[in-house]
Structures are given as structure tokens and as C-alpha cells.
Write an enzyme that holds these catalytic residues in place. Structure first.
Site, PDB file in Angstrom:
ATOM      1  N   ASP A   1      -2.373  -5.539   0.505  1.00 14.15           N
ATOM      2  CA  ASP A   1      -3.195  -6.663   0.048  1.00 14.15           C
ATOM      3  C   ASP A   1      -4.461  -6.856   0.450  1.00 14.15           C
ATOM      4  O   ASP A   1      -5.415  -7.316   0.216  1.00 14.15           O
ATOM      5  CB  ASP A   1      -2.468  -7.973   0.082  1.00 14.15           C
ATOM      6  CG  ASP A   1      -1.363  -8.219  -0.994  1.00 14.15           C
ATOM      7  OD1 ASP A   1      -1.427  -7.658  -1.956  1.00 14.15           O
ATOM      8  OD2 ASP A   1      -0.309  -9.031  -0.614  1.00 14.15           O
TER       9      ASP A   1
ATOM     10  N   ASP B   1      -0.231  -8.093   5.279  1.00 12.06           N
ATOM     11  CA  ASP B   1       0.115  -7.003   4.224  1.00 12.06           C
ATOM     12  C   ASP B   1      -0.891  -6.089   4.019  1.00 12.06           C
ATOM     13  O   ASP B   1      -2.078  -6.320   3.594  1.00 12.06           O
ATOM     14  CB  ASP B   1       0.708  -7.654   2.952  1.00 12.06           C
ATOM     15  CG  ASP B   1       0.959  -6.771   1.920  1.00 12.06           C
ATOM     16  OD1 ASP B   1       2.127  -6.872   1.135  1.00 12.06           O
ATOM     17  OD2 ASP B   1       0.468  -5.941   1.126  1.00 12.06           O
TER      18      ASP B   1
ATOM     19  N   ARG C   1       8.306  -2.440  -2.018  1.00  8.65           N
ATOM     20  CA  ARG C   1       9.274  -2.811  -1.110  1.00  8.65           C
ATOM     21  C   ARG C   1       9.758  -4.063  -2.056  1.00  8.65           C
ATOM     22  O   ARG C   1       8.888  -5.012  -2.081  1.00  8.65           O
ATOM     23  CB  ARG C   1       8.785  -3.065   0.285  1.00  8.65           C
ATOM     24  CG  ARG C   1       9.998  -3.503   1.179  1.00  8.65           C
ATOM     25  CD  ARG C   1       9.381  -3.453   2.575  1.00  8.65           C
ATOM     26  NE  ARG C   1       8.936  -4.643   2.904  1.00  8.65           N
ATOM     27  CZ  ARG C   1       8.392  -5.204   4.108  1.00  8.65           C
ATOM     28  NH1 ARG C   1       9.212  -4.722   5.022  1.00  8.65           N
ATOM     29  NH2 ARG C   1       8.096  -6.263   4.302  1.00  8.65           N
TER      30      ARG C   1
ATOM     31  N   THR D   1      15.272  -7.883  -1.196  1.00 11.48           N
ATOM     32  CA  THR D   1      16.132  -7.042  -0.577  1.00 11.48           C
ATOM     33  C   THR D   1      15.365  -6.195   0.556  1.00 11.48           C
ATOM     34  O   THR D   1      16.122  -5.609   1.587  1.00 11.48           O
ATOM     35  CB  THR D   1      16.726  -6.126  -1.567  1.00 11.48           C
ATOM     36  OG1 THR D   1      15.768  -5.030  -2.215  1.00 11.48           O
ATOM     37  CG2 THR D   1      17.290  -6.740  -2.739  1.00 11.48           C
TER      38      THR D   1
END
Ligand SMILES: O=P(O)(O)OC[C@H]1O[C@H](OP(=O)(O)OP(=O)(O)O)[C@H](O)[C@@H]1O
Ligand SMILES: O=c1cc[nH]c(=O)[nH]1
Ligand SMILES: [Mg+2]
Length: 209
Positions: free
Chosen positions: A203, A200, A104, A108
Site C-alpha cells: 500500500d 503495509d 496474504r 487467515t
């Protein structure tokens, strides 16, 4: 309109509670994501069709049940979806595995494709797309479109945590794809992260932050 199943199994809920904690390290996070995927797989395969087959036990002939119909495939969305593959394969060891690489864009929030390798007979399989996070829905919508462009017709999506925004986008784009969710969260923040979420997922699985 697709079916949205939020899994309320106590073991799934308990384990999600642990992966949300900021102090949970990568090793435990990985183990729990795999275990949650296994439990979710058990629930999401509840409606697979069975057929009768005759076999011989050491004692006599009998009729047993066997999975019928389409063979299965698991398709993780890289990277974070990789964390769910082992758990799925523990439940459905004969499934083939395809990979779709998407990240991603942080500005944006649009998905960017970088890899796609699917089983040759994927179009004839029932495909479980797996990704721990359904946020804006951009990545899942794009991954499922990639599968449909290759002729795949039977698709289910499994996510551990989803935002309402992502569920809505998925249902609008792919009303034929049922969605299995471990927890439906509140909203997205201004950076497109799920609130309360878990941060995340990629991560945290791979220890990259
Ligand atoms: O619904 P969306 O708004 O598209 O967001 C969800 C996506 O974001 C995360 O991947 P990320 O882009 O962080 O890639 P990674 O798995 O490599 O970390 C997550 O694993 C999903 O694929
Ligand atoms: O909350 C989020 C949103 C997107 N991707 C993640 O890993 N977490
Ligand atoms: Mg990530």
C-alpha cells in the site's frame, strides 16, 4: 540450517529509518525501497564466484575477473516485491526477472497464489527472491516452494524488514535458503503486522491506502 544475515551497513539502516516513518509519502518510499534493495544486493552478492579471463586493454594483455558459474534471476513476490526489482537490476543488469503473485488473506494470514511467470531457464539460475516484508513467513515459504517445484535449486531470500516468527518459519521450511535482512524487528501484532515495522509495504509503495 540456513544463514541469516542482518545487514548493519549505515546507509541501509539510515534509509530503513526513513521508510518506517508514517509521514514518508509514496514517492520517497518507492525511491528508498529501491535504493535499499540496491545496497542489500551489493552485500548479498559478496560471495559470488569469480573467474580469471584474459583481455586486451588499449595498452596490453591482462587478466581480469569475471562472474563465474550460474546466471542470476530476481523474483519479486507481488506486489510489494516489485519495489525492489529496479534496485537489484541496477547492480545485476543481466539478471532475468520472474514474478510470483501472492497475497496474504487478511483473516487467515495464509498466502493465496494468483500468478507465476518465471524465466524458461530458471532452474539453472541462482534466484534472489525479493519482498520487503517477512512477517509470518507464509508468503516467502510458499513462493520458494513454487520455485523448488519448478526445479530451482539455488535460492536466496532478501527482505528489508523481518519478524522473528517469519525467520523461524523460513528456516524450518527451507533450511537450504539463506536469508538477507535489512532489520530484524521485535514481533508480530494480533493482525500479523510486523512491530515496529512500517505498515503495509504494498500500500505504501503504490499509494493504495
Ligand atoms: O510473511 P507473511 O505473513 O506472508 O506477510 C508478508 C507478505 O505480506 C505482504 O504482501 P501482501 O499480502 O500485503 O500483498 P501486497 O504485496 O499485494 O500488498 C508482503 O509484501 C509479503 O508478501
Ligand atoms: O507488517 C507487515 C506484514 C505483512 N505485510 C506488510 O506489508 N507489512
Ligand atoms: Mg500488502
Amino acid at each position: 540450517m540456513s544463514k541469516v544475515v542482518v545487514m548493519d551497513h549505515p546507509l541501509i539502516q539510515h534509509k530503513i529509518g526513513i521508510i518506517r516513518r508514517e509521514e514518508t509519502g509514496s514517492k520517497d518510499f518507492r525511491t528508498l525501497v529501491s535504493e535499499i534493495a540496491m545496497l542489500m544486493c551489493y552485500e548479498a552478492t559478496r560471495d559470488l564466484k569469480l573467474t580469471d579471463v584474459e583481455i586486451n586493454t588499449p595498452i596490453c594483455k591482462t587478466t581480469v575477473k569475471e562472474l563465474k558459474g550460474k546466471k542470476l534471476a530476481v523474483v519479486p513476490i507481488l506486489r510489494a516485491g516489485l519495489g525492489m526489482v529496479d534496485g537489484m537490476l541496477n547492480m545485476i543488469p543481466a539478471a532475468k526477472v520472474g514474478h510470483i503473485g501472492l497475497y496474504r488473506d487478511p483473516e487467515t494470514l495464509e498466502p493465496v497464489e494468483y500468478y507465476c511467470k518465471l524465466p524458461a531457464d530458471c532452474a539453472n539460475r541462482e534466484v534472489f527472491v525479493v519482498d520487503p516484508m517477512l512477517a509470518t513467513g507464509g508468503s516467502s515459504v510458499a513462493a520458494i516452494q513454487m520455485l523448488k517445484d519448478k526445479g530451482v535449486k539455488n535460492i536466496r531470500l532478501m527482505c528489508i524488514i523481518a519478524a522473528p516468527e517469519g525467520v523461524k518459519k523460513m528456516q524450518e521450511a527451507h533450511p537450504d535458503v539463506d536469508i538477507y535482512i535489512g532489520a530484524l524487528d521485535d514481533h508480530l501484532n494480533e493482525h500479523g503486522y510486523i512491530v515496529p515495522g512500517l505498515g503495509d509495504a504494498g500500500d505504501r509503495i503504490f499509494g493504495t491506502k
